[in-house]
Design an enzyme around this catalytic site. Structure first.
Site, PDB file in Angstrom:
ATOM      1  N   LYS A  39      80.479 -29.667 -23.431  1.00 44.53           N
ATOM      2  CA  LYS A  39      81.182 -28.241 -23.332  1.00 44.53           C
ATOM      3  C   LYS A  39      80.974 -28.332 -21.519  1.00 44.53           C
ATOM      4  CE  LYS A  39      77.151 -26.259 -24.761  1.00 44.53           C
ATOM      5  NZ  LYS A  39      76.266 -25.726 -25.765  1.00 44.53           N
ATOM      6  N   ARG A 134      70.279 -17.255 -31.850  1.00 39.95           N
ATOM      7  CA  ARG A 134      71.418 -17.482 -32.397  1.00 39.95           C
ATOM      8  C   ARG A 134      71.881 -17.720 -33.142  1.00 39.95           C
ATOM      9  NH1 ARG A 134      74.321 -21.477 -28.099  1.00 39.95           N
ATOM     10  NH2 ARG A 134      73.893 -22.385 -29.656  1.00 39.95           N
TER      11      ARG A 134
HETATM   12  C1  LIG Z   1      75.850 -26.719 -26.047  1.00 38.66           C
HETATM   13  C2  LIG Z   1      74.783 -27.177 -27.065  1.00 38.66           C
HETATM   14  C3  LIG Z   1      73.955 -27.684 -27.593  1.00 38.66           C
HETATM   15  C4  LIG Z   1      73.518 -28.615 -25.627  1.00 38.66           C
HETATM   16  O1  LIG Z   1      73.053 -28.070 -25.507  1.00 38.66           O
HETATM   17  P1  LIG Z   1      72.603 -28.215 -23.164  1.00 38.66           P
HETATM   18  O2  LIG Z   1      71.252 -27.019 -23.348  1.00 38.66           O
HETATM   19  O3  LIG Z   1      73.695 -28.561 -23.005  1.00 38.66           O
HETATM   20  O4  LIG Z   1      71.887 -30.360 -23.698  1.00 38.66           O
HETATM   21  C5  LIG Z   1      73.228 -28.616 -28.506  1.00 38.66           C
HETATM   22  N1  LIG Z   1      73.441 -27.411 -29.052  1.00 38.66           N
HETATM   23  C6  LIG Z   1      74.127 -26.711 -29.610  1.00 38.66           C
HETATM   24  C7  LIG Z   1      74.530 -25.966 -30.989  1.00 38.66           C
HETATM   25  C8  LIG Z   1      74.564 -25.805 -28.199  1.00 38.66           C
HETATM   26  O5  LIG Z   1      75.302 -24.868 -27.817  1.00 38.66           O
END
Ligand SMILES: *Cc1c(COP(=O)(O)O)cnc(C)c1O
Length: 369
Positions: A39, A134
């Site tokens: 993402k 969250r």
């Molecule tokens: C964005 C996200 C990740 C990845 O996080 P990074 O800090 O980019 O490695 C992993 N798990 C969830 C649920 C996320 O929303």
């Protein structure tokens, strides 16, 4: 070069691949599989391919659109939705993704119905909130009850495992006690369903801490890694709290290129009665006298906060921006840029996220030579 349009994000795929391989090998050495989170670069297919070419078997995103793009490109990977699904996207989600992270029985029921009606099975990872506040079950008994229900009653769903997320809203670090709590919860769930879970997902890039310091419980066998692979050690807050081990990763796989559209000697303090700026903010300005300034054709609409792009050349400082203009102080640059020159920047994670999602920014694959 005439056909290249600016602003552009240039992707050095060799560097992305190096990062994917290093993180994958590091994690595999600790019995941990990496889900590649795409993402941060808007799910760009060429970047997703860097992940799969380097041995990543599971691609993850918080946006269904990105996962659909990857699926249409025929990528050889399973697809994981990592934002707890919207009820309104459940049908599409089951079509596109193999699995998703979940925390609501109402949504699980909708996923189950959708999977049954599509004659398929959808994988489920139940999220535990360990204090970052969250997503996830805050009450862990509720998670256990949901796990039993998914396992025993929901024939369209396959309970793959449990997971957690840390270091996002609440800034909570993935310390040993948190990872141990996740492992203990996994054991409780396994006891209740009478079989081992396939996946215990210990978090994101920040959870590499537990790998570096070698305290990850054996039960934790998956991390979902995006930022660390994409931007390396650059982003200290969202990655590894200054862990020097992160320095093995490239921090310049993605560069922003912007074209200079004006170069002039100007005052550094605005002249007149000061109100608010383009974003409605009241600012203070430092008077550094007359300074050489360069204006670039890229702006906050593309990268967000000007503090999130770092000039690669010495002597160039970001002074500020409006939606479509970037103001640089180039007084101390060894060679003053000229109109038409290209200035290069390293985007931090948030800037990369926005730049790759901006329709005005061209995505260019760096040519190997
Ligand atoms: C964005 C996200 C990740 C990845 O996080 P990074 O800090 O980019 O490695 C992993 N798990 C969830 C649920 C996320 O929303």
């Amino acid at each position: 070069m005439g056909e290249i349009r600016y602003p552009a994000v240039v992707i050095d795929h060799r560097k992305v691949r190096e990062n994917v391989t290093k993180v994958r090998e590091l994690c595999e050495g600790h019995g941990i599989k990496v889900a590649g989170v795409i993402k941060g670069a808007n799910g760009i297919v060429s970047v997703a391919r860097d992940f799969t070419d380097c041995g990543i078997e599971l691609l993850a995103s918080s946006r269904l659109e990105q996962l659909a793009r990857v699926k249409n490109a025929g990528m050889p990977a399973k697809l994981l939705m990592i934002r707890v699904p919207m009820l309104s996207e459940v049908e599409e989600l089951v079509k596109i993704c193999d699995a998703s992270l979940n925390s609501e029985m109402k949504t699980l029921e909708a996923l189950n119905e959708a999977a049954l009606s599509q004659n398929t099975s959808h994988g489920v990872i139940l999220m535990a909130d360990l204090g970052d506040l969250r997503e996830g079950y805050f009450d862990h008994q509720e998670l256990k009850d949901a796990a039993v229900k998914v396992e025993k009653e929901m024939k369209g769903l396959e309970l793959l495992g449990i997971g957690t997320n840390l270091g996002c809203y609440g800034s909570v670090m993935p310390t040993k006690d948190k990872m141990d709590a996740l492992a203990a919860l996994a054991e409780d769930v396994e006891g209740l369903i009478g079989r081992p879970l396939e996946i215990v997902s210990g978090g994101a890039t920040s959870s590499l801490m537990g790998v570096f310091d070698d305290y990850m419980p054996a039960k934790v066998n998956m991390l979902r890694i995006g930022a660390g692979i994409l931007v390396g050690p650059l982003d200290e807050t969202c990655t590894c709290y200054g862990y020097h081990q992160m320095e093995m990763l490239n921090d310049d796989s993605f560069t922003l290129e912007a074209q200079v559209i004006e170069v002039k000697l100007k005052a550094s303090h605005p002249i007149g009665t000061l109100g608010v700026d383009a974003f409605g903010h009241k600012n203070t300005y430092v008077d550094r006298g007359m300074r050489k300034r360069a204006l670039c054709a890229v702006g906050g609409a593309d990268f967000g906060d000007p503090g999130d792009i770092i000039p690669l050349d010495p002597g160039i400082q970001v002074v500020g921006c409006s939606g479509d203009h970037l103001i640089l102080d180039v007084e101390d640059a060894p060679a003053t840029p000229e109109v038409g020159d290209i200035i290069r920047f390293k985007p931090r994670y948030t800037a990369l996220l926005r730049l790759t999602g901006s329709e005005n920014v061209h995505i260019i694959d760096k040519q190997e030579n």
